[in-house]
Write an enzyme that holds these catalytic residues in place. Structure first.
Site, PDB file in Angstrom:
ATOM      1  CG  ASP A   1       7.327 -17.812  -3.712  1.00 31.24           C
ATOM      2  OD1 ASP A   1       7.522 -16.998  -2.775  1.00 31.24           O
ATOM      3  OD2 ASP A   1       6.592 -17.506  -4.615  1.00 31.24           O
TER       4      ASP A   1
ATOM      5  CE  LYS B   1       5.434 -12.518  -4.327  1.00 34.36           C
ATOM      6  NZ  LYS B   1       5.145 -13.063  -2.985  1.00 34.36           N
TER       7      LYS B   1
ATOM      8  CG  ASP C   1       4.229 -10.636  -0.210  1.00 31.33           C
ATOM      9  OD1 ASP C   1       3.307 -10.091   0.432  1.00 31.33           O
ATOM     10  OD2 ASP C   1       3.861 -11.694  -1.069  1.00 31.33           O
ATOM     11  CG  LEU C   2       8.277  -9.947   5.390  1.00 32.82           C
ATOM     12  CD1 LEU C   2       9.121  -9.395   6.384  1.00 32.82           C
ATOM     13  CD2 LEU C   2       8.439 -11.370   4.953  1.00 32.82           C
ATOM     14  CE  LYS C   3       0.119 -12.189   0.966  1.00 37.63           C
ATOM     15  NZ  LYS C   3       1.415 -12.446   0.405  1.00 37.63           N
ATOM     16  CG  PHE C   4       4.070  -6.544   8.422  1.00 34.75           C
ATOM     17  CD1 PHE C   4       4.726  -7.722   9.004  1.00 34.75           C
ATOM     18  CD2 PHE C   4       4.965  -5.435   8.218  1.00 34.75           C
ATOM     19  CE1 PHE C   4       6.213  -7.813   8.778  1.00 34.75           C
ATOM     20  CE2 PHE C   4       6.321  -5.540   7.918  1.00 34.75           C
ATOM     21  CZ  PHE C   4       6.764  -6.705   8.435  1.00 34.75           C
ATOM     22  CG  HIS C   5      -3.921  -8.721   9.902  1.00 38.29           C
ATOM     23  ND1 HIS C   5      -4.693  -9.577   9.259  1.00 38.29           N
ATOM     24  CD2 HIS C   5      -4.276  -8.120  10.809  1.00 38.29           C
ATOM     25  CE1 HIS C   5      -6.043  -9.153   9.893  1.00 38.29           C
ATOM     26  NE2 HIS C   5      -5.683  -8.114  10.734  1.00 38.29           N
ATOM     27  CG  ASP C   6       0.234  -8.168  15.809  1.00 34.26           C
ATOM     28  OD1 ASP C   6      -0.489  -7.735  16.848  1.00 34.26           O
ATOM     29  OD2 ASP C   6       1.127  -8.916  15.715  1.00 34.26           O
ATOM     30  CB  ILE C   7      -1.839  -4.237  17.826  1.00 36.56           C
ATOM     31  CG1 ILE C   7      -0.527  -4.510  18.260  1.00 36.56           C
ATOM     32  CG2 ILE C   7      -2.940  -5.060  18.502  1.00 36.56           C
ATOM     33  CD1 ILE C   7      -0.403  -4.169  20.238  1.00 36.56           C
TER      34      ILE C   7
ATOM     35  CG  ASN D   1       3.333  -0.280  19.659  1.00 32.39           C
ATOM     36  OD1 ASN D   1       3.924   0.913  19.257  1.00 32.39           O
ATOM     37  ND2 ASN D   1       3.784  -1.090  20.512  1.00 32.39           N
TER      38      ASN D   1
ATOM     39  CB  THR E   1      -6.627 -14.571  -5.105  1.00 29.10           C
ATOM     40  OG1 THR E   1      -5.338 -15.220  -4.607  1.00 29.10           O
ATOM     41  CG2 THR E   1      -6.530 -13.155  -5.523  1.00 29.10           C
TER      42      THR E   1
ATOM     43  NE  ARG F   1       1.910 -19.499 -13.956  1.00 35.16           N
ATOM     44  CZ  ARG F   1       2.128 -18.853 -12.600  1.00 35.16           C
ATOM     45  NH1 ARG F   1       2.492 -17.774 -12.811  1.00 35.16           N
ATOM     46  NH2 ARG F   1       2.292 -19.751 -11.476  1.00 35.16           N
TER      47      ARG F   1
ATOM     48  N   GLY G   1       6.331 -15.867 -10.844  1.00 35.91           N
ATOM     49  CA  GLY G   1       7.454 -16.694  -9.791  1.00 35.91           C
ATOM     50  C   GLY G   1       7.739 -17.850 -10.700  1.00 35.91           C
TER      51      GLY G   1
HETATM   52  O1  C5P Z   1       4.895 -19.062  -8.962  1.00 35.23           O
HETATM   53  P1  C5P Z   1       3.827 -17.881  -9.147  1.00 35.23           P
HETATM   54  O2  C5P Z   1       4.141 -17.074 -10.386  1.00 35.23           O
HETATM   55  O3  C5P Z   1       2.398 -18.661  -9.259  1.00 35.23           O
HETATM   56  O4  C5P Z   1       3.886 -16.988  -7.777  1.00 35.23           O
HETATM   57  C1  C5P Z   1       3.019 -16.163  -7.755  1.00 35.23           C
HETATM   58  C2  C5P Z   1       3.497 -15.489  -6.409  1.00 35.23           C
HETATM   59  O5  C5P Z   1       2.686 -14.190  -6.052  1.00 35.23           O
HETATM   60  C3  C5P Z   1       3.874 -16.312  -5.046  1.00 35.23           C
HETATM   61  O6  C5P Z   1       5.025 -15.596  -4.220  1.00 35.23           O
HETATM   62  C4  C5P Z   1       2.425 -16.136  -4.482  1.00 35.23           C
HETATM   63  O7  C5P Z   1       2.804 -16.268  -2.856  1.00 35.23           O
HETATM   64  C5  C5P Z   1       2.046 -14.759  -4.776  1.00 35.23           C
HETATM   65  N1  C5P Z   1       0.711 -14.515  -4.571  1.00 35.23           N
HETATM   66  C6  C5P Z   1      -0.307 -15.275  -5.437  1.00 35.23           C
HETATM   67  N2  C5P Z   1      -1.440 -15.150  -5.475  1.00 35.23           N
HETATM   68  C7  C5P Z   1      -2.115 -14.135  -4.477  1.00 35.23           C
HETATM   69  C8  C5P Z   1      -1.165 -13.409  -3.834  1.00 35.23           C
HETATM   70  C9  C5P Z   1       0.235 -13.633  -3.720  1.00 35.23           C
HETATM   71  O8  C5P Z   1       0.061 -16.179  -6.266  1.00 35.23           O
HETATM   72  N3  C5P Z   1      -3.204 -13.858  -4.695  1.00 35.23           N
END
Ligand code: C5P
Length: 247
Positions: free
Chosen positions: A11, A33, A61-67, A69, A125, A186, A215
């Site tokens: 990120d 990612k 991870d671009l989370k598409f949400h549209d019509i 087409n 979340t 974690r 991340g």
């Molecule tokens: O740095 P960290 O481990 O918190 O990164 C988690 C990754 O997962 C980030 O890219 C974050 O956008 C993504 N993510 C998240 N919680 C979600 C969905 C995606 O932390 N519910």
């Protein structure tokens, strides 16, 4: 040996940094990612530049949400990047998800590459029950998560992205073949940062996750490859895999 479940979230808008991380993680992580932050800054050419010279699978991870087409067009446009995984919002509905799968299949066939696995985001979340009520969705968050996950499954998606706390119930709902991708993971003892409810990689896998997204515990470590290796070696080696991963 089972498939490496660890995808590292890069990120950042810093392309040289993303590239250095990808190179350091090559051969260690299961993939990387790249999400909206990086993609808006650098586009598809930036993704290619970040992953040049490395053979790491890409989770786009671009989370598409549209019509339907438009989403189909976006999935087709991403296909030359050969992502292993891509995301759409299940709230976009059945037709949108079916259009995404069809586009991924046909474009991959045209290019002669393996098609991206598509996973659905159910309820972010960051949303709680009050947030859902405010957009006209009454009831417990888990009900909406399960409803949208079932819809994604019926529409032919390969799985879902969810909190590790939802992994067990979705594994039971969706069966052994579904991909279940969990962020919010974690290593034991690591800083939670802004993740509110974290679990360890072992706990997430035991609950039914097939892929883990981690991340900052890796990207902010002095030695990212060592941090990734430590997660894989100490946290996942004895865990029975409840579902297959991406093969
Ligand atoms: O740095 P960290 O481990 O918190 O990164 C988690 C990754 O997962 C980030 O890219 C974050 O956008 C993504 N993510 C998240 N919680 C979600 C969905 C995606 O932390 N519910």
């Amino acid at each position: 040996m089972s498939v490496n479940p660890l995808f590292v979230a890069l990120d950042t808008t810093d392309l040289p940094h993303a590239r250095a991380l990808a190179q350091a993680l090559s051969g260690v992580a299961g993939g990387v990612k790249l999400g909206l932050e990086f993609f808006v800054a650098h586009g598809a050419a930036g993704v290619q530049a970040a992953l040049a010279d490395v053979a790491l699978p890409l989770f786009l991870d671009l989370k598409f949400h549209d019509i339907p087409n438009t989403v189909a067009g976006a999935v087709r446009a991403a296909a030359p990047l050969a992502p292993a995984l891509m995301t759409v919002h299940a709230a976009g509905g059945r037709s949108m998800m079916q259009a995404a799968v069809d586009a991924a299949e046909s474009e991959a066939a045209r290019l002669g590459i393996e098609r991206a696995r598509l996973v659905a985001v159910t309820v972010l979340t960051s949303l709680d029950e009050d947030d859902l009520a405010a957009i006209g969705v009454p009831g417990p968050v888990e009900d909406q998560v399960r409803r949208l996950a079932a819809l994604a499954h019926e529409a032919g998606l390969d799985g879902v992205v969810c909190s590790p706390h939802e992994a067990a119930v979705l594994r039971a709902d969706l069966g052994p073949d579904a991909l279940i991708v969990t962020p919010g993971v974690r290593p034991a003892g690591a800083a939670a940062s802004d993740q509110k409810r974290v679990v360890t990689p072992a706990e997430a896998l035991a609950a039914g996750a097939s892929h883990l997204v981690v991340g900052r515990p890796i990207t902010a470590a002095e030695d990212p490859a060592a941090a990734a290796r430590a997660i894989l070696e100490t946290e996942t080696e004895t865990i029975p895999r409840p579902g297959r991963a991406d093969d």
